[in-house]
Write a protein that holds these residues in place. Structure first.
Motif, PDB file in Angstrom:
ATOM      1  N   LEU A   1     -11.841  31.864 -28.236  1.00 25.71           N
ATOM      2  CA  LEU A   1     -12.225  30.899 -27.219  1.00 25.71           C
ATOM      3  C   LEU A   1     -11.764  31.334 -25.831  1.00 25.71           C
ATOM      4  O   LEU A   1     -12.508  31.232 -24.860  1.00 25.71           O
ATOM      5  CB  LEU A   1     -11.616  29.526 -27.544  1.00 25.71           C
TER       6      LEU A   1
ATOM      7  N   LEU B   1      -6.550  22.400 -27.811  1.00 29.21           N
ATOM      8  CA  LEU B   1      -7.110  23.676 -28.247  1.00 29.21           C
ATOM      9  C   LEU B   1      -6.043  24.738 -28.495  1.00 29.21           C
ATOM     10  O   LEU B   1      -6.359  25.835 -28.952  1.00 29.21           O
ATOM     11  CB  LEU B   1      -8.092  24.215 -27.190  1.00 29.21           C
TER      12      LEU B   1
ATOM     13  N   PHE C   1      -5.789  27.107 -31.622  1.00 29.84           N
ATOM     14  CA  PHE C   1      -6.865  28.022 -32.014  1.00 29.84           C
ATOM     15  C   PHE C   1      -7.592  28.653 -30.820  1.00 29.84           C
ATOM     16  O   PHE C   1      -8.649  29.257 -30.997  1.00 29.84           O
ATOM     17  CB  PHE C   1      -7.886  27.295 -32.911  1.00 29.84           C
TER      18      PHE C   1
ATOM     19  N   THR D   1      -8.351  32.218 -31.428  1.00 29.33           N
ATOM     20  CA  THR D   1      -9.045  32.477 -32.694  1.00 29.33           C
ATOM     21  C   THR D   1     -10.528  32.731 -32.426  1.00 29.33           C
ATOM     22  O   THR D   1     -11.142  32.014 -31.624  1.00 29.33           O
ATOM     23  CB  THR D   1      -8.896  31.271 -33.637  1.00 29.33           C
TER      24      THR D   1
ATOM     25  N   VAL E   1     -14.437  32.437 -32.500  1.00 30.99           N
ATOM     26  CA  VAL E   1     -15.234  31.222 -32.671  1.00 30.99           C
ATOM     27  C   VAL E   1     -15.781  31.111 -34.088  1.00 30.99           C
ATOM     28  O   VAL E   1     -15.841  30.025 -34.662  1.00 30.99           O
ATOM     29  CB  VAL E   1     -16.379  31.205 -31.637  1.00 30.99           C
TER      30      VAL E   1
ATOM     31  N   GLN F   1     -14.475  31.668 -36.783  1.00 34.48           N
ATOM     32  CA  GLN F   1     -13.468  31.198 -37.739  1.00 34.48           C
ATOM     33  C   GLN F   1     -13.082  29.739 -37.515  1.00 34.48           C
ATOM     34  O   GLN F   1     -12.254  29.198 -38.252  1.00 34.48           O
ATOM     35  CB  GLN F   1     -12.208  32.077 -37.644  1.00 34.48           C
ATOM     36  N   LEU F   2     -13.667  29.090 -36.526  1.00 36.00           N
ATOM     37  CA  LEU F   2     -13.301  27.718 -36.207  1.00 36.00           C
ATOM     38  C   LEU F   2     -14.072  26.727 -37.069  1.00 36.00           C
ATOM     39  O   LEU F   2     -15.205  26.982 -37.497  1.00 36.00           O
ATOM     40  CB  LEU F   2     -13.587  27.420 -34.727  1.00 36.00           C
ATOM     41  N   SER F   3     -13.452  25.575 -37.315  1.00 32.44           N
ATOM     42  CA  SER F   3     -14.172  24.479 -37.968  1.00 32.44           C
ATOM     43  C   SER F   3     -15.184  23.906 -36.983  1.00 32.44           C
ATOM     44  O   SER F   3     -15.139  24.192 -35.768  1.00 32.44           O
ATOM     45  CB  SER F   3     -13.197  23.387 -38.391  1.00 32.44           C
TER      46      SER F   3
ATOM     47  N   GLN G   1     -13.450  21.916 -34.208  1.00 29.55           N
ATOM     48  CA  GLN G   1     -12.789  22.795 -33.245  1.00 29.55           C
ATOM     49  C   GLN G   1     -13.814  23.454 -32.324  1.00 29.55           C
ATOM     50  O   GLN G   1     -13.600  23.557 -31.113  1.00 29.55           O
ATOM     51  CB  GLN G   1     -11.981  23.853 -33.990  1.00 29.55           C
ATOM     52  N   ARG G   2     -14.927  23.893 -32.908  1.00 35.26           N
ATOM     53  CA  ARG G   2     -15.942  24.567 -32.098  1.00 35.26           C
ATOM     54  C   ARG G   2     -16.555  23.619 -31.070  1.00 35.26           C
ATOM     55  O   ARG G   2     -16.773  23.989 -29.916  1.00 35.26           O
ATOM     56  CB  ARG G   2     -17.044  25.158 -32.985  1.00 35.26           C
TER      57      ARG G   2
ATOM     58  N   GLY H   1     -14.359  23.216 -28.251  1.00 41.47           N
ATOM     59  CA  GLY H   1     -14.463  24.412 -27.427  1.00 41.47           C
ATOM     60  C   GLY H   1     -15.723  24.418 -26.582  1.00 41.47           C
ATOM     61  O   GLY H   1     -15.708  24.831 -25.417  1.00 41.47           O
TER      62      GLY H   1
END
Length: 309
Positions: free
Chosen positions: A96, A127, A130, A133, A135, A137-139, A142-143, A146
């Motif tokens: 991110l 945020l 993650f 991390t 993108v 791999q994000l849930s 979370q995305r 973002g």
């Protein structure tokens, strides 16, 4: 008169034999939060694409942030932020933070401005765990957070959200709603929200536009919509002692008796009576009211009634 940040004038878009948007006329004042709702295929996303310069209207005109969207698309991109719930503006294989750096460069943010704004968004949208991390791999929750951060990175005048909470769990939705409310209070950001989630509409907007088959079916507040379709509210009375059913009160309909008469539910239309009038009749009948709550009409049912009328 408050300056309008969005103006649609007889906006129309035709795809072959299908008219997706049919003569829409409305405006959104600067600083307002407006919900844009309708069934699938009603024309919501097509409208947003014309307001952001992605699609050219077949006829009619639009102004967004004082600019013609298609003609001034690059300038407009610096003044608006857009989130499409099922499309991404983030780089899939990058963390991110790297996406934010790239977007900062695109919007020509200075190093200090980018650092400070990124820090604010990382803090307010939680945020931190993650942000480094990739993108991919994000849930989903979370995305989406973002995506919202990316759309607000450059401090846009107008934030347009198209189904931003689709697929999110209850906690993620609530976190996002709280953040958007805070951002409007802090920065005066205008909001145009297209959604099927009536919780978003109730929590985030002050006015709603209902579109049906590309045409504007309603423009006003949720309260006005409820009154227009004749939807009923419910007053829930908690009594100090059990009482016989409270039926026959003018302007009401008894819809439930619970706990042997300790709790009773009466529905009523806004134009037929008031809570004060109901309580006055109850007091004359004898039972003392210990507590009461008002249940508002289910907004999805209200919209369905509008379509049916």
């Amino acid at each position: 008169m408050t300056e309008a940040i969005v103006v649609a004038d007889a906006l129309r878009r035709v795809f072959g034999a299908k008219t997706a948007v049919d003569g829409l006329t409305f405006s959104v004042p600067r600083g307002a939060a407006v919900g844009y709702i309708g069934a699938n295929g009603a024309g919501k996303s097509t409208t947003i694409k014309m307001l952001t310069g992605i699609l050219k209207p077949t006829s009619g005109s639009a102004l967004t942030c004082g600019l013609e969207p298609l003609r001034h698309r690059r300038q407009l991109a610096r003044r608006i932020g857009v989130v499409f719930g099922q499309r991404s503006q983030l780089w899939w294989d990058l963390p991110l933070r790297d996406s934010f750096r790239a977007l900062g460069a695109i919007h020509r943010l200075g190093r200090d401005a980018l650092r400070d704004r990124t820090a604010e968004l990382v803090d307010r949208l939680d945020l931190g765990e993650f942000v480094d991390t990739p993108v991919r791999q994000l849930s989903l929750g979370q995305r989406i957070r973002g995506e919202v951060a990316a759309a607000l990175l450059h401090g846009p005048q107008l934030l347009i959200l198209d189904e931003p909470t689709i697929g999110l769990d209850v906690l993620s939705k609530e976190r996002l709603r709280v953040f958007l409310t805070e951002q409007r209070a802090l920065h005066g950001t205008s909001l145009l929200l297209a959604t099927h989630d009536m919780g978003d509409v109730r929590r985030l907007t002050e006015r709603i536009l209902v579109v049906d088959h590309g045409r504007l079916a309603f423009d006003g507040t949720l309260t006005q919509l409820v009154e227009q379709v004749g939807a009923e509210r419910v007053v829930v009375l908690d009594l100090t002692d059990p009482a016989p059913p409270l039926d026959g009160i003018p302007g009401t309909r008894l819809v439930g008796v619970e706990a042997g008469g300790l709790r009773q539910r009466l529905s009523f239309g806004s134009g037929e009576t008031t809570v004060a009038a109901i309580l006055a009749v109850v007091a004359r009948r004898g039972p003392a009211v210990h507590d009461l709550t008002i249940e508002e009409p289910d907004i999805e049912a209200v919209v369905r009634r509008l379509y049916a009328s």
